[in-house]
Design a protein around this motif. Structure first.
Motif, PDB file in Angstrom:
ATOM      1  N   GLU A  33      -0.814 -10.005  -4.013  1.00 54.27           N
ATOM      2  CA  GLU A  33      -1.925 -10.951  -3.861  1.00 54.27           C
ATOM      3  C   GLU A  33      -2.467 -10.934  -2.443  1.00 54.27           C
ATOM      4  O   GLU A  33      -3.687 -10.967  -2.225  1.00 54.27           O
ATOM      5  N   LEU A  34      -1.599 -10.854  -1.436  1.00 58.01           N
ATOM      6  CA  LEU A  34      -2.035 -10.800  -0.042  1.00 58.01           C
ATOM      7  C   LEU A  34      -2.793  -9.512   0.279  1.00 58.01           C
ATOM      8  O   LEU A  34      -3.805  -9.513   0.978  1.00 58.01           O
ATOM      9  N   LEU A  35      -2.301  -8.398  -0.232  1.00 59.89           N
ATOM     10  CA  LEU A  35      -2.936  -7.098   0.046  1.00 59.89           C
ATOM     11  C   LEU A  35      -4.104  -6.796  -0.890  1.00 59.89           C
ATOM     12  O   LEU A  35      -4.786  -5.773  -0.727  1.00 59.89           O
ATOM     13  N   GLU A  36      -4.302  -7.676  -1.914  1.00 59.16           N
ATOM     14  CA  GLU A  36      -5.394  -7.518  -2.882  1.00 59.16           C
ATOM     15  C   GLU A  36      -5.298  -6.181  -3.609  1.00 59.16           C
ATOM     16  O   GLU A  36      -6.279  -5.435  -3.724  1.00 59.16           O
ATOM     17  N   VAL A  37      -4.076  -5.862  -4.058  1.00 54.70           N
ATOM     18  CA  VAL A  37      -3.843  -4.694  -4.900  1.00 54.70           C
ATOM     19  C   VAL A  37      -3.075  -5.156  -6.139  1.00 54.70           C
ATOM     20  O   VAL A  37      -2.525  -6.256  -6.186  1.00 54.70           O
ATOM     21  N   SER A  38      -3.013  -4.277  -7.126  1.00 54.92           N
ATOM     22  CA  SER A  38      -2.270  -4.625  -8.342  1.00 54.92           C
ATOM     23  C   SER A  38      -0.760  -4.502  -8.108  1.00 54.92           C
ATOM     24  O   SER A  38      -0.317  -3.878  -7.126  1.00 54.92           O
ATOM     25  N   LYS A  39       0.018  -5.115  -8.987  1.00 53.28           N
ATOM     26  CA  LYS A  39       1.475  -4.993  -8.879  1.00 53.28           C
ATOM     27  C   LYS A  39       1.894  -3.546  -9.005  1.00 53.28           C
ATOM     28  O   LYS A  39       2.812  -3.082  -8.331  1.00 53.28           O
ATOM     29  N   ARG A  40       1.200  -2.793  -9.870  1.00 54.82           N
ATOM     30  CA  ARG A  40       1.520  -1.375 -10.081  1.00 54.82           C
ATOM     31  C   ARG A  40       1.345  -0.588  -8.781  1.00 54.82           C
ATOM     32  O   ARG A  40       2.195   0.220  -8.404  1.00 54.82           O
ATOM     33  N   GLN A  41       0.199  -0.874  -8.086  1.00 54.40           N
ATOM     34  CA  GLN A  41      -0.048  -0.194  -6.811  1.00 54.40           C
ATOM     35  C   GLN A  41       0.959  -0.632  -5.753  1.00 54.40           C
ATOM     36  O   GLN A  41       1.366   0.162  -4.902  1.00 54.40           O
ATOM     37  N   MET A  42       1.398  -1.889  -5.823  1.00 59.16           N
ATOM     38  CA  MET A  42       2.376  -2.386  -4.851  1.00 59.16           C
ATOM     39  C   MET A  42       3.704  -1.644  -4.985  1.00 59.16           C
ATOM     40  O   MET A  42       4.352  -1.304  -3.996  1.00 59.16           O
ATOM     41  N   PHE A  43       4.117  -1.388  -6.234  1.00 61.20           N
ATOM     42  CA  PHE A  43       5.346  -0.612  -6.460  1.00 61.20           C
ATOM     43  C   PHE A  43       5.193   0.807  -5.920  1.00 61.20           C
ATOM     44  O   PHE A  43       6.154   1.393  -5.390  1.00 61.20           O
ATOM     45  N   ARG A  44       3.996   1.409  -6.048  1.00 56.02           N
ATOM     46  CA  ARG A  44       3.768   2.769  -5.526  1.00 56.02           C
ATOM     47  C   ARG A  44       3.924   2.783  -3.999  1.00 56.02           C
ATOM     48  O   ARG A  44       4.550   3.678  -3.429  1.00 56.02           O
ATOM     49  N   LEU A  45       3.304   1.800  -3.331  1.00 54.72           N
ATOM     50  CA  LEU A  45       3.399   1.737  -1.866  1.00 54.72           C
ATOM     51  C   LEU A  45       4.848   1.547  -1.418  1.00 54.72           C
ATOM     52  O   LEU A  45       5.301   2.173  -0.445  1.00 54.72           O
ATOM     53  N   LEU A  46       5.572   0.695  -2.132  1.00 51.98           N
ATOM     54  CA  LEU A  46       6.975   0.445  -1.788  1.00 51.98           C
ATOM     55  C   LEU A  46       7.807   1.710  -1.923  1.00 51.98           C
ATOM     56  O   LEU A  46       8.656   2.029  -1.072  1.00 51.98           O
ATOM     57  N   LYS A  47       7.553   2.490  -2.982  1.00 54.74           N
ATOM     58  CA  LYS A  47       8.269   3.742  -3.204  1.00 54.74           C
ATOM     59  C   LYS A  47       7.986   4.769  -2.105  1.00 54.74           C
ATOM     60  O   LYS A  47       8.890   5.452  -1.610  1.00 54.74           O
TER      61      LYS A  47
END
Length: 410
Positions: A33-47
């Motif tokens: 929500e803070l980065l204004e991306v989807s949860k799916r994209q958040m998991f990609r960035l974390l990986k």
């Protein structure tokens, strides 16, 4: 060791949020929500961060050429063409020449950026004070702005000269003519050409130069010609007041100079032929606007333009039916038109081609030029003899006055 990494503010912020997710002080939902991306994209960035470290948030095309960019060879070729043949062209005009002469089609912004990357500065715009915009006239011919632009048009290949510019206020359509200077004859010739092409304009906007306006209130020949045509003369109080023609002067000093250079033109006669043959039409096709506005020019309706666009003056007829003109003497001759009486005035018209014509009551008179000043007719003076009765009577009256005065003193 990852060494020194270059990040944008956005990427640094992502790395900070991901670090909070890793420390379990923030959930995936809150981070996305803070980065204004989807949860799916958040998991990609974390990986990516877990696999590559801090480098995982940096865009993979950083420092690489765009897949949609132009080849470096093309960029090198365009810059080479510019340096060789178009070193003083602006981005817009250079792009037109690339398309027309070299069959290379790019965007203006691409050209501008390439030139800046190679330390080539082409901008000529200066900061100017704000001025209120004046709306254009609503009809073609309602107002024509007229000005002369003295400039080194031939870039040293020929003498410095003047370009006389007529700009229609409503459409931006121009009419151009080169002359040696901004003088009365060439100003009238330019307006004569304009009137024959389009008709008589309603008003003309000029500066306060001596060609157009005299401080004493007398009409110049240009002003008198406009009055005879029924054209209103408006005099600007500053160059900014007639800004449209001034801006066209600046554009022409860029584009026309380069066009004359390409054609190898180095004198006024060649330049005027080039203007009439191609340049004026191409310039109007590119820069004129509002082609649908109505035409407000008045028709010529049989007006004798050669007797309007001319030098016109009044001369008084002498007793011997001669007149004086610029130090020379003209003898009026009998013809079908009645001659004026002595002390009456005739109108002398000197056409722009040098011919002289004389009119009285709108009828042309015949005349001949005299080689020398006409001599005055001699008059015989009769001297009165001393023994003339009139002289004797005067002497007697004089003696009687002296005698009466002496008697009064006694």
């Amino acid at each position: 060791m990852e060494g020194i990494l270059t990040m944008s503010h956005k990427e640094a912020d992502r790395l900070k949020i991901i670090a909070q997710v890793e420390s379990r002080s923030m959930t995936i939902e809150e981070a996305s929500e803070l980065l204004e991306v989807s949860k799916r994209q958040m998991f990609r960035l974390l990986k990516k961060v877990r696999e590559e470290g801090s480098r995982g948030v940096i865009h993979k095309l950083r420092g690489k050429s765009s897949n949609r960019g132009y080849p470096k060879e093309l960029k090198k070729k365009v810059i080479g063409i510019y340096r060789k043949s178009y070193y003083d062209y602006g981005p817009t005009l250079f792009l037109e020449e690339l398309i027309k002469s070299h069959k290379i089609s790019l965007s203006r912004e691409t050209i501008r950026q390439w030139l800046r990357e190679n330390a080539i500065t082409t901008s000529m715009r200066k900061k100017r004070p704000h001025r209120k915009k004046r709306q254009r006239r609503t009809s073609f011919g309602s107002l024509v702005q007229f000005d002369g632009s003295i400039h080194d048009w031939f870039e040293g290949r020929g003498p410095e000269c003047c370009l006389l510019v007529c700009v229609d206020d409503a459409t931006g359509r121009v009419h151009l003519r080169f002359s040696q200077s901004e003088n009365t004859q060439d100003a009238m010739l330019t307006m004569w050409e304009y009137v024959k092409l389009y008709g008589i304009p309603r008003s003309i906007y000029t500066d306060r130069g001596g060609v157009y306006r005299e401080e004493a209130g007398h009409l110049t020949d240009f002003g008198r010609a406009m009055k005879e045509l029924g054209v209103e003369l408006i005099f600007a109080r500053s160059p900014q007041a007639k800004g449209r023609v001034e801006r066209f002067n600046r554009t022409l000093q860029d584009r026309l100079v380069k066009a004359l250079r390409q054609k190898g033109i180095n004198n006024i006669a060649q330049a005027n032929r080039f203007l009439q043959k191609s340049f004026i039409k191409s310039f109007n096709d590119k820069f004129s606007v509002n082609p649908e506005v109505p035409d407000g020019h008045r028709p010529i309706d049989g007006l004798d333009l050669k007797n309007i666009f001319c030098y016109k003056t009044q001369r008084q007829v002498r007793n011997d039916y001669t007149i004086n003109l610029s130090g020379s003497y003209i003898q009026l001759l009998k013809s079908e038109a009645p001659l004026p009486r002595p002390k009456q005035s005739v109108t002398v018209c000197k056409w722009l081609n040098g011919e002289v014509h004389i009119y009285f009551n709108h009828q042309e008179l015949k005349f001949t030029l005299l080689k020398e000043k006409p001599k005055k007719k001699g008059y015989k003076i009769h001297h009165i003899p001393k023994d003339h009765p009139w002289r004797r009577a005067n002497e007697k009256m004089k003696l009687d006055k002296q005698r009466n005065y002496l008697l009064a003193q006694l």
